[in-house]
Write an enzyme that holds these catalytic residues in place. Structure first.
Site, short mmCIF file in Angstrom:
data_model
loop_
_atom_site.label_atom_id
_atom_site.label_comp_id
_atom_site.label_asym_id
_atom_site.label_seq_id
_atom_site.Cartn_x
_atom_site.Cartn_y
_atom_site.Cartn_z
N HIS A 240 1.64 -8.37 -40.29
CA HIS A 240 1.59 -8.30 -41.76
C HIS A 240 2.88 -7.68 -42.28
O HIS A 240 3.75 -7.28 -41.50
CB HIS A 240 0.35 -7.54 -42.24
CG HIS A 240 0.29 -6.10 -41.84
ND1 HIS A 240 0.07 -5.68 -40.55
CD2 HIS A 240 0.43 -4.95 -42.58
CE1 HIS A 240 0.06 -4.36 -40.50
NE2 HIS A 240 0.30 -3.89 -41.71
N HIS B 106 3.72 -4.86 -43.96
CA HIS B 106 4.05 -3.43 -44.09
C HIS B 106 5.24 -3.09 -43.19
O HIS B 106 5.35 -3.60 -42.07
CB HIS B 106 2.84 -2.57 -43.71
CG HIS B 106 1.88 -2.39 -44.86
ND1 HIS B 106 0.55 -2.07 -44.67
CD2 HIS B 106 2.04 -2.51 -46.20
CE1 HIS B 106 -0.05 -1.99 -45.85
NE2 HIS B 106 0.84 -2.25 -46.79
N ASP C 269 6.09 -0.58 -41.42
CA ASP C 269 5.90 -0.02 -40.08
C ASP C 269 5.48 -1.10 -39.07
O ASP C 269 5.31 -0.82 -37.88
CB ASP C 269 4.89 1.14 -40.09
CG ASP C 269 3.51 0.76 -40.59
OD1 ASP C 269 3.43 -0.14 -41.44
OD2 ASP C 269 2.51 1.37 -40.16
N HIS C 270 5.39 -2.34 -39.55
CA HIS C 270 5.08 -3.48 -38.65
C HIS C 270 6.18 -4.55 -38.66
O HIS C 270 6.27 -5.33 -37.71
CB HIS C 270 3.74 -4.11 -39.03
CG HIS C 270 2.58 -3.19 -38.78
ND1 HIS C 270 1.79 -3.28 -37.66
CD2 HIS C 270 2.13 -2.13 -39.48
CE1 HIS C 270 0.88 -2.31 -37.70
NE2 HIS C 270 1.06 -1.59 -38.79
N HIS D 17 -7.06 -5.95 -44.92
CA HIS D 17 -5.98 -4.95 -44.97
C HIS D 17 -5.03 -5.17 -46.14
O HIS D 17 -5.03 -4.43 -47.08
CB HIS D 17 -5.22 -4.90 -43.64
CG HIS D 17 -4.21 -3.79 -43.58
ND1 HIS D 17 -4.56 -2.47 -43.64
CD2 HIS D 17 -2.86 -3.82 -43.48
CE1 HIS D 17 -3.47 -1.73 -43.59
NE2 HIS D 17 -2.41 -2.51 -43.49
N ASP E 283 -2.92 -4.21 -38.32
CA ASP E 283 -3.84 -3.38 -39.11
C ASP E 283 -4.89 -4.29 -39.73
O ASP E 283 -4.57 -5.39 -40.18
CB ASP E 283 -3.08 -2.65 -40.23
CG ASP E 283 -2.11 -1.60 -39.68
OD1 ASP E 283 -2.21 -1.29 -38.48
OD2 ASP E 283 -1.26 -1.13 -40.45
N GLU F 65 -5.51 -1.33 -33.52
CA GLU F 65 -5.09 -0.11 -34.21
C GLU F 65 -6.23 0.90 -34.15
O GLU F 65 -7.41 0.54 -34.02
CB GLU F 65 -4.72 -0.43 -35.66
CG GLU F 65 -5.88 -0.88 -36.53
CD GLU F 65 -5.92 -0.15 -37.88
OE1 GLU F 65 -5.66 1.05 -37.91
OE2 GLU F 65 -6.22 -0.82 -38.88
N HIS G 77 -1.35 2.67 -32.48
CA HIS G 77 -1.27 2.97 -33.92
C HIS G 77 -2.32 4.03 -34.29
O HIS G 77 -3.16 3.84 -35.16
CB HIS G 77 -1.50 1.68 -34.71
CG HIS G 77 -1.04 1.75 -36.14
ND1 HIS G 77 -1.73 2.41 -37.12
CD2 HIS G 77 0.03 1.21 -36.77
CE1 HIS G 77 -1.10 2.28 -38.28
NE2 HIS G 77 -0.02 1.55 -38.09
#
Length: 582
Positions: free
Chosen positions: A68, A70, A72-73, A157, A178, A203, A413
């Site tokens: 996805h 975000h 942090d991904h 999410h 996530d 996660e 995660h």
């Protein structure tokens, strides 16, 4: 050969910088390529030197999947492709491909242009990187060179989030990214079919949390916001541009409408328009209620929510501001926080998770003075942490493991202590292996070779005719048709003939009992004792059920077709016993 290797380069016993290397069936897959919001040095990106000391990584990674948008991904993706030099296949969903470059560019501007940091990717890097991406639909199975199959499932999410099921030969892995197992005001719940992967990598952000009622949380949020503005205060809600922001905007919009409130609600200008544009474009990724009402009224056309300008920060009077980013680590949310933190009339509501090291995490830890840009800022405003996080809680994680029927689990995660608690619970509840490797630690999981076999309707009908119970065994003639490890069928003979196009052959067995020369045998009398229904076809031959019995000068021959082997053998044994007794 029957092992799956998992190595977290990021998100191993940590939240942030998700990047998991998985080797299965002789292929290497990288799941996610994120950055860490808590670091401003080399540690912000995963340690790609683990893959190769030099920049030549394409021949070592067969596929890269982004779950996805975000950061942090996906935040390290342009760095990995354009600086490190990865040039292989990259998969993500259509909404992720559309939204990723916007968030990457926004963060690049904050980091590289405003803060002047070096060793970062450029705007051109982002454009060049996104050209290499292949977008996928939900439930679409993509074939990658080398026998890799990848299927995307709905993750909830945020818009476009997906769980990915990857298969290579007989081995398979599910990577969740996530996800949220609870539907909300704008997205549905994550879902996966019973794909029975060898390993599910999930996660575990909220590994020890079972959330309270969402309605109670929403009531508490609205009450706190209303009380603060009624007392003339300002409310700062740090959010990421897409996800919780839209959820809370819908909530406040409805509340403002119902209570005729006039205090302005603002949202970081620029990103919100783009965000809402993509929600309209990808409306089929939202929940059923939004899709149904979309034609009459688009929930993302907010009447009470206005774009925010920096000049409003010191304007008198109450207001509510949604500002990015969500962890107070940079940008507009941090700028507003610095100005509003010293006033006790104001309020900060943190609606999501904050990575250790960020200003958001320090505020939530209760620090009364926080150093920002070498200046101590007094924290006198009210601080509230109301989890509107769109991550699965402990109950949701267990639900997904149960749904997928995974054979083993890897937790990523999440925080180490919380992971340990959930790990014990999974092992107790499901009786399967569960692991939580640290960053840079290689984990090898034994996978016994299991080939699923599809049973035909013809054979199932046969079992039904035999009145089979779940514990009983049914004998049946069947043909195993093999068309690769994932296409094995057990068919009845007529179905197998139709499926393969082979010509049927009749097979007859002959069982012989030697007879001493000159021995007189009354075959009719002998058969009458065994089977009174036997019928003579000639003087020396009889038909007895499915078998033919023939007497010659020196032998007794019992002939029967392959499909009547059991009856033929039984008759032969009875005749042999009768002859031996005489």
């Amino acid at each position: 050969a029957n092992k799956i290797r998992v190595i977290p380069l990021g998100a191993g016993q940590d939240v942030g910088r998700s990047c998991i290397l998985v080797s299965l069936g002789g292929k290497n897959i990288m799941f996610d390529c994120g950055m860490h919001m808590g670091y401003n040095d080399d540690r912000r990106f995963p340690d790609f030197t683990y893959i190769a000391r030099s920049g030549r990584v394409t021949h070592l990674i067969d596929l890269l999947i982004i779950s996805h948008f975000h950061l942090d991904h996906c935040g390290a993706l342009p760095y990995f492709t354009e600086v490190v030099g990865y040039d292989g296949p990259i998969l993500m969903t259509y909404p992720t491909k559309a939204i990723c470059p916007i968030l990457l560019e926004d963060y690049r501007k904050i980091t590289a242009e405003r803060k002047g940091e070096i060793n970062f990717f450029t705007a051109q890097h982002i454009k060049d990187c996104m050209k290499k991406v292949t977008a996928v639909n939900l439930l679409q199975t993509v074939q990658i060179e080398g026998g890799i199959e990848a299927t995307a499932y709905y993750g909830g999410h945020v818009l476009g989030a997906a769980l990915f099921h990857v298969r290579v030969g007989s081995q398979s892995v599910v990577y969740t990214g996530d996800y949220n197992m609870t539907p909300d005001r704008h997205l549905g719940a994550a879902w996966i079919d019973r794909c029975r992967p060898d390993v599910i990598i999930t996660e575990s952000t909220y590994a020890t949390t079972i959330r309270d009622s969402k309605r109670a949380r929403e009531r508490s949020f609205l009450k706190k916001v209303h009380t603060c503005i009624a007392n003339g205060g300002k409310v700062l809600i740090p959010v990421f541009a897409l996800g919780r922001a839209q959820e809370l905007c819908i909530l406040l919009e409805t509340y403002w409408e119902r209570n005729n409130l006039t205090a302005p609600i603002y949202f970081s200008a620029g990103l919100t328009e783009k965000a809402n544009h993509y929600y309209k474009l990808f409306i089929e990724w939202t929940n059923q209620k939004l899709r149904k009402t979309f034609v009459d009224r688009n929930m993302f056309d907010f009447k009470h929510i206005l774009p925010f300008d920096r000049s409003y920060v010191d304007a008198p009077g109450p207001c509510v501001v949604f500002a990015t980013p969500g962890m107070l680590h940079a940008g507009l949310s941090l700028y507003i926080f610095k100005r509003w933190a010293p006033d006790p009339k104001n309020m900060l509501i943190m609606p999501g998770y904050c990575v250790a090291g960020t200003i958001g995490a320090k505020v939530l830890a209760g620090k009364k003075f926080i150093e920002i840009d070498k200046m101590p800022i007094p924290v006198r405003l009210a601080v509230e942490h109301l989890s509107f996080s769109a991550h699965a809680d402990a109950k949701g994680i267990l639900q997904l493991i149960r749904q997928s029927e995974a054979r083993s689990v890897v937790l990523v995660h999440g925080e180490k202590d919380k992971m340990e608690f959930l790990k014990q619970k999974i092992q107790r509840e499901f009786g399967i292996r569960c692991f939580n490797p640290a960053n840079g630690c290689a984990l090898e999981i034994d996978c016994s070779l299991q080939i699923p076999v599809e049973l035909s309707t013809g054979l199932l009908k046969r079992a039904a005719e035999e009145d089979a119970t779940p514990d009983s065994k049914v004998e049946a003639d069947a043909v195993l048709v093999y068309r690769g490890a994932d296409k094995v069928k057990l068919l009845s003979p007529p179905e197998a003939i139709a499926e393969t196009g082979l010509r049927p052959h009749a097979m007859t067995f002959r069982s012989v009992v030697p007879v001493a020369k000159g021995r007189a045998i009354d075959l009719a009398a002998l058969l009458k004792r065994i089977d009174p229904t036997a019928v003579a076809s000639t003087d020396s031959a009889f038909v007895c059920g499915p078998a033919t019995i023939e007497l010659t000068a020196d032998e007794l021959v019992v002939s029967y077709a392959y499909e009547h082997e059991a009856d033929g053998v039984r008759l032969f044994e009875q005749l042999s016993a009768q002859l031996a007794a005489k």
